[in-house]
Design a protein around this motif. Structure first.
Motif, PDB file in Angstrom:
ATOM      1  N   VAL A 159      -8.731   2.817   4.509  1.00 39.90           N
ATOM      2  CA  VAL A 159      -7.798   2.857   3.381  1.00 39.90           C
ATOM      3  C   VAL A 159      -8.168   4.039   2.486  1.00 39.90           C
ATOM      4  O   VAL A 159      -9.269   4.093   1.951  1.00 39.90           O
ATOM      5  N   VAL A 170      -3.110   4.023   5.125  1.00 38.04           N
ATOM      6  CA  VAL A 170      -3.945   3.113   5.906  1.00 38.04           C
ATOM      7  C   VAL A 170      -3.891   3.530   7.367  1.00 38.04           C
ATOM      8  O   VAL A 170      -2.817   3.762   7.916  1.00 38.04           O
ATOM      9  N   TRP A 195       0.804  -1.224   0.000  1.00 35.07           N
ATOM     10  CA  TRP A 195       0.000   0.000   0.000  1.00 35.07           C
ATOM     11  C   TRP A 195       0.837   1.273   0.000  1.00 35.07           C
ATOM     12  O   TRP A 195       0.452   2.285  -0.602  1.00 35.07           O
TER      13      TRP A 195
END
Length: 246
Positions: free
Chosen positions: A156, A138, A131
């Motif tokens: 997210v 996040v 990510w």
């Protein structure tokens, strides 16, 4: 008296220190999440998926379907209902569909909204994998019960700005729920999906049941997989929009 208090203080000081349990970090939770699924290496070794099953549409109606996903971002869903076949496909850049149920048997390109959603949804491994490298953020919002069990709630925020919520079971670390907002005919609609019945395929745990609907609604559409295959050959033609019938 003062001597007794002094001795009591010494006795308390001699007790082992009790420290509160350290809260898990986002990185630790996500690492355990992929470890629970089977491990990052096994997940990234998968090049394609084929899911075969049925969709339950309510009132006893069912629609058999086949869904294919090919790394890095190709998807195709084909389903049958009332003797007609519907298709939704995305080649990684643009998508198209055939929806005879809507009165047209010719293939049509996705709208701008549908294409934007398809670009987000086509991430083969999902937004939690790598990510940071993808430019997402996040956050751990806390824990909330999902279907009677506590789950970590992760917020997210994708690089595009789109916000989703992932709920990971605090014991198994598997995804049990997802929330996202979609635009439908210009209106924002909050949706939620519940994932369950995990089974192992090629060393990876895969949910065999997914139900989804509007947030807070009891009415859900359920997808149940009868068969899940990994690393299958999927023809490139499956993602190419065919020409309209003469």
């Amino acid at each position: 008296m003062f001597r007794k208090l002094f001795l009591l203080a010494l006795a308390v000081m001699a007790l082992p220190a009790v420290t509160p349990a350290r809260a898990a970090s986002v990185d630790e939770i996500i690492a355990k999440h992929f470890e629970a699924q089977g491990g990052v290496d096994k997940i990234k070794a998968i090049k394609s998926w084929r899911f075969t099953g049925k969709m339950t549409l309510g009132q006893g109606m069912e629609a058999p379907f086949t869904m294919e996903r090919v790394r890095p971002a190709k998807t195709r869903l084909e389903f049958s209902f009332s003797g007609m076949t519907g298709i939704r496909a995305f080649d990684g850049k643009s998508g198209w569909q055939v929806m005879p149920f809507m009165g047209s048997k010719d293939p049509e390109p996705f709208t701008a909204e549908e294409n934007a959603d398809a670009i987000e949804d086509s991430d083969f491994d999902g937004p939690l994998m790598d990510w940071k490298a993808k430019g997402h953020t996040v956050e751990l919002v806390g824990t909330e019960p999902v279907e009677g069990a506590d789950a970590y709630k992760l917020k997210v925020t994708r690089k595009s700005g789109k916000v989703e919520y992932f709920y990971l079971d605090t014991e198994t670390y598997l995804t049990v729920k997802q929330e996202a907002t979609r635009k439908m005919r210009g209106t924002d609609v909050e949706g939620e999906s519940f994932l369950s019945d995990y089974k192992e395929v090629n060393g990876i745990l895969v949910p065999y049941t997914m139900s989804q609907g509007m947030k807070g609604s009891d009415h859900r559409q359920t997808m149940t997989f009868d068969k899940v295959e990994a690393n299958v050959d999927v023809p490139e033609a499956d993602f190419v929009m065919p020409a309209a019938a003469a």
